[in-house]
Design a protein around this motif. Structure first.
Motif, mmCIF file in Angstrom:
data_model
loop_
_atom_site.group_PDB
_atom_site.id
_atom_site.type_symbol
_atom_site.label_atom_id
_atom_site.label_comp_id
_atom_site.label_asym_id
_atom_site.label_seq_id
_atom_site.Cartn_x
_atom_site.Cartn_y
_atom_site.Cartn_z
ATOM 1 N N GLY B 9 0.913 -1.168 0.051
ATOM 2 C CA GLY B 9 0.124 -0.024 -0.185
ATOM 3 C C GLY B 9 0.897 1.257 0.173
ATOM 4 N N ARG B 10 0.591 2.089 0.917
ATOM 5 C CA ARG B 10 1.265 3.277 1.015
ATOM 6 C C ARG B 10 2.854 3.370 1.089
ATOM 7 N N MET B 11 3.082 2.170 1.937
ATOM 8 C CA MET B 11 4.439 1.975 1.952
ATOM 9 C C MET B 11 5.208 1.897 0.810
ATOM 10 N N SER B 12 4.809 1.565 -0.410
ATOM 11 C CA SER B 12 5.750 1.282 -1.478
ATOM 12 C C SER B 12 6.344 2.594 -1.905
ATOM 13 N N TRP B 13 5.981 3.718 -1.549
ATOM 14 C CA TRP B 13 6.429 5.054 -2.028
ATOM 15 C C TRP B 13 7.709 5.859 -1.452
ATOM 16 N N PHE B 14 8.227 5.018 -0.357
ATOM 17 C CA PHE B 14 9.456 5.482 -0.033
ATOM 18 C C PHE B 14 10.546 4.576 -0.281
ATOM 19 N N ASP B 18 15.330 5.083 2.758
ATOM 20 C CA ASP B 18 14.305 5.357 3.638
ATOM 21 C C ASP B 18 13.764 4.053 4.384
ATOM 22 N N VAL B 54 11.105 2.066 -6.104
ATOM 23 C CA VAL B 54 9.869 2.990 -5.460
ATOM 24 C C VAL B 54 8.817 2.717 -6.232
ATOM 25 N N GLN B 57 5.258 -2.577 -4.646
ATOM 26 C CA GLN B 57 4.684 -3.413 -3.347
ATOM 27 C C GLN B 57 5.648 -4.653 -3.300
ATOM 28 N N GLU B 86 1.158 0.433 9.681
ATOM 29 C CA GLU B 86 0.339 -0.519 8.505
ATOM 30 C C GLU B 86 1.054 -0.288 7.307
ATOM 31 N N ARG B 195 -0.527 -1.950 -11.171
ATOM 32 C CA ARG B 195 0.016 -2.021 -9.659
ATOM 33 C C ARG B 195 0.785 -3.232 -9.417
#
Ligand code: SF4
Lengths: 616, 221
Positions: B9-14, B18, B54, B57, B86, B195
């Motif tokens: 999810g959101r964690m895939s963008w750093f 990081d 980046v 997922q 999360e 995705r």
């Protein structure tokens, strides 16, 4: 969900983690039980906004209330803005990816004037009308602003429903409580704003108007109705220990400007530097207790896992228990590889003991802010430090293993001559001399001295508020001169863009007519003005012309000592008489020593009782 | 200790860097007995099997952390998962010696599950599979060159359900040579939003049979 529409844009933009939230300690709530949704907007990038202490404090305070939900919003960088506009994605919050227009209250923190176009741009991206009357008609969120620039609210007055002046901790809660009650009770938006206008610290610009004389000079801000206060007293928290401070803060994934635990040891400053607005706005000085700070440090390090902590305040070196605090922090957390840095050291701070404590962990660069090159000019600006003190401090530091020193200076100060610029070279030379006077075996290799020169910007509520700024040509001449003078081995010189300081001066002291200029500049594509690569000076000049005004008439204006000022209706606690006295002393190069030694009667003692310990 | 974890999810963008910081801070919050590097700027001795681009997922990333004290894999999992945000979650852990370099050397392929909403990619996939050579522009740090990516695609299939295409692919992933799923997708369907989830890392047994990399790493211990 908006995220599904945001996700496809992310692969095409720089630093996508700016836009995805989800960080450790981010507050999650079910929207069902929420009475007031507050969008905390920082009109700059994620990395800048997330470094800001005030946001962390207010985020924590609002979210402690079960039925309030504060979410974060930042200005998207140009690439993301373009992608959002192209795909019809509105400005969104990071916690729940909600459109900002869905919130009850949209709050901006104003940290520097050059973020104002971002405020307008963010409203536009959110689809929120820019003026209060349009928002009333559309039943859009209320737009509120706080932060240091709210002390001269006029240049944004047309776009904002409510300014909150002073310490925000209590005020922001009151706002949400009153909003909640108003929403449940029902009533007009005007009724709500009228109610808010009568709470201390609140300024509702629609109930006031600005007057100008026949020459087009500003002639004062007047009430439009007599059931609102004539002057707005800033809010001030007398006791910091009783004010809420976060015990957990968000830990960003991606690096931000200040990526560490920040411990606010004190608020305010007793030094009284005459150019410094923060030093006047946050009076009187208040400290957190040692025990409170140790407890907060423990909790914050535990809840974040940060490996670095800084002690923050306007003048950390003045904190009464600094040596003890530093020692205890190092004892307790040093073994966990926590680096403790003291960023805003001043020349005459109690360095010795603390230096030894911090170097056990990490040697960060030392910064000193003599500001001016000669003793005469330092007396004018009341920067109570001497060259001898600078020499002793850096000598001590070089002996203890430091090798990088930064000197902050300012050009264009009132009464400055080229002799004062010579003095800056003299200070750099003094640092070099001290370094080489330390034996080779003792000192660290790789000496680096960086001198930076910012341009003086006259600010409201300072003794220099009446002073004009130097012209751009004059500032550039001085920069060039300094650049030549500072051609020294191991010394680097950097300076600020004077065009930017020019605009900053106009907006710092401007009146309500600048609202039109701001709007025109935004329409001409200005945003992220504080970022050199985005700054469009010509567009700004054209925006002034669009409104029949010039930037000079604000930035270069010398106000008469008794002329009405655009911020006269704001009461920051320090009196005009005090500022006038200080201005006269400045011109006579007379100093006003630290007010822990001697009270200068700035007005704070009357403004808030029993806080200025030293003068009672 | 090696651990398998997901980054969803959101964690895939750093970025990978990081991730390093994030995991280090999580271990500090969890109070895990980790070992620090020596010197000026001490860091947790932490390595990853490979970097994840980046935007991608994953359900199968592998980290390797050096411990300074004893802790069971179960305890490790409980404590780290209690402090991870999360979308980041460790699914299993095992005690092994010096795992990361060894794991890197064993790795042969990576598997991906891809979703392309609103696009039917089945024809493109069929066409691709029918060819013996497909040249694509492969970028590395210093240069860009044309390479035949077809042999690096070890398995590929696609199903379109009327709303979205679902692809699975197994791509070459060794130290020397690796095909990124983004590059393959760009070749198959330029400009289509996808995705991508990494779902597995593989090694090969002596007889050539595929085996999960995490299992292979445990076997070595
Ligand atoms: S009242 Fe006196 S002691 Fe208090 S802030 Fe003002 S000058 Fe300082």
């Amino acid at each position: 969900m908006l995220y599904d529409r945001i996700e496809p844009l992310l692969a095409g933009v720089s630093k996508p983690a700016r836009y995805t939230g989800g960080e450790v300690n981010m507050v999650k709530k079910e929207l069902d039980g929420i009475d007031v949704r507050f969008a905390f907007c920082f009109p700059d990038t994620y990395e800048v906004g997330m470094s800001h202490l005030g946001m962390k404090i207010l985020y924590h305070i609002l979210n402690k209330r079960e039925n309030f939900y504060c979410e974060r919003v930042f200005a998207p960088w140009a690439d993301m803005e373009a992608a959002m506009r192209q795909n019809g994605v509105p400005l969104f919050s990071l916690e729940t990816f909600s459109p900002v227009a869905d919130f009850d209250i949209v709050g901006f923190t104003l940290q520097y004037e050059m973020s104002y176009t971002n405020v307008l741009n963010m409203l536009d991206l959110a689809g929120i009308p820019m003026t209060g009357s349009e928002r009333d008609a559309a039943n859009a969120p209320f737009v509120v602003c706080g932060g240091p620039c709210a002390f001269n609210p006029e240049p944004l007055a047309d776009f904002v429903d409510l300014f909150m002046v002073g310490d925000g901790e209590e005020q922001i809660l009151e706002l949400c409580e009153h909003y909640d009650a108003w929403k449940k009770r029902g009533g007009t938006r005007e009724e709500f704003l009228l109610e808010m206008a009568n709470i201390e610290g609140n300024y509702v610009p629609r109930f006031y108007e600005s007057a100008y004389d026949e020459n087009g000079e500003f002639a004062g801000v007047r009430r439009l109705r007599d059931d609102v206060p004539a002057r707005i007293r800033k809010r001030c928290i007398p006791d910091l220990d009783s004010a809420d401070y976060p015990d957990r803060i968000i830990v960003p994934f991606t690096e931000i400007v200040h990526d560490r635990v920040m411990l606010e040891v004190a608020r305010g400053c007793t030094r009284g530097c005459r150019f410094c607005q923060a030093g006047m706005l946050y009076r009187p000085q208040r400290e957190r207790s040692l025990d409170k700070l140790l407890e907060l440090a423990r909790k914050l390090l535990g809840s974040t896992g940060y490996e670095e902590m800084s002690l923050s305040s306007l003048s950390t070196g003045d904190y009464s228990h600094l040596p003890e605090l530093a020692r205890k922090l190092v004892q307790e957390h040093g073994c966990n590889k926590v680096a403790i840095s003291l960023p805003s050291l001043r020349i005459d701070s109690v360095l010795g003991e603390t230096l030894e404590q911090t170097q056990q962990i990490r040697k960060t660069g030392l910064t000193f802010a003599p500001e001016a090159g000669t003793q005469r000019l330092r007396d004018v600006i009341n920067k109570g430090v001497t060259e001898q003190q600078l020499r002793e401090s850096v000598h001590d530091a070089f002996e203890k293993g430091w090798s990088a020193v930064k000197l902050y200076t300012m050009i264009g100060l009132p009464t400055e001559t080229d002799e004062d610029l010579d003095g800056i070279r003299g200070l750099a030379q003094a640092v070099l001399d001290e370094y080489f006077s330390v034996p080779k075996e003792v000192r660290q290799k790789g000496l680096r001295v960086s001198v930076s020169a910012s341009s003086f910007v006259p600010k409201p509520f300072t003794p220099f508020q009446w002073e004009p700024q130097n012209t751009i040509e004059e500032l550039e001449r001085k920069q060039k001169l300094l650049r030549e003078k500072l051609h020294l081995r191991s010394v680097t010189f950097s300076w600020h863009e004077p065009h930017l300081s020019f605009l900053e001066a106009a907006f710092a002291r401007g009146d309500r007519r600048l609202c039109g200029v701001l709007l025109a500049a935004w329409k001409r594509g200005c945003r992220f003005d504080g970022w050199t690569e985005e700054f469009k000076f010509d567009a700004w000049m054209a925006a002034f012309a669009d409104c029949g005004l010039t930037c000079e008439q604000f930035a270069h204006k010398r106000y008469d000592l008794d002329a009405p000022l655009p911020w006269d209706h704001i009461d920051a606690g320090v009196t005009k008489e005090f500022l006038q006295r200080e201005w006269k002393k400045a011109l006579a190069a007379q100093t006003s020593p630290d007010c822990r030694i001697k009270c200068h009667g700035c007005g704070m003692k009357q403004f808030i009782k029993g806080v200025c310990k030293s003068c009672e | 200790m090696i651990a398998e974890f997901e980054k969803m999810g959101r964690m895939s963008w750093f970025s990978h860097l990081d991730l390093q910081n994030t995991m280090q801070r999580a271990m500090r919050r969890a109070g895990l007995p980790v070992r620090y590097s020596q010197g000026f700027n001490p860091h947790v001795n932490l390595a990853f099997a490979t970097a994840l681009s980046v935007g991608l997922q994953s359900r199968c990333e592998i980290l390797d952390v050096e411990l300074a004290g004893e802790i069971s894999p179960e305890e490790f999992l409980t404590r780290i998962n209690a402090v991870l945000p999360e979308g980041l979650k460790c699914s299993r852990a095992a005690l092994v010696e010096d795992a990361a370099p060894a794991l890197m050397a064993l790795m042969t392929e990576a598997e991906y599950a891809v979703e392309a909403p609103g696009a039917d990619l089945s024809a493109a996939v069929e066409g691709f599979l029918a060819l013996e050579e497909v040249m694509a522009e492969k970028k590395s740090k210093s240069k860009t060159r044309m390479v035949n990516i077809r042999p690096m695609v070890h398995a590929l299939d696609c199903a379109f359900d009327g709303e979205k295409s679902v692809l699975t692919m197994i791509l070459e992933q060794t130290n020397a040579n690796c095909l990124k799923p983004e590059l393959l997708l760009q070749t198959l369907a330029p400009g289509v939003f996808c995705r991508i989830v990494r779902t597995g890392f593989y090694a090969r047994k002596q007889d050539g049979a595929r085996v999960g990399l995490f299992e292979a790493g445990m076997d070595k211990a």
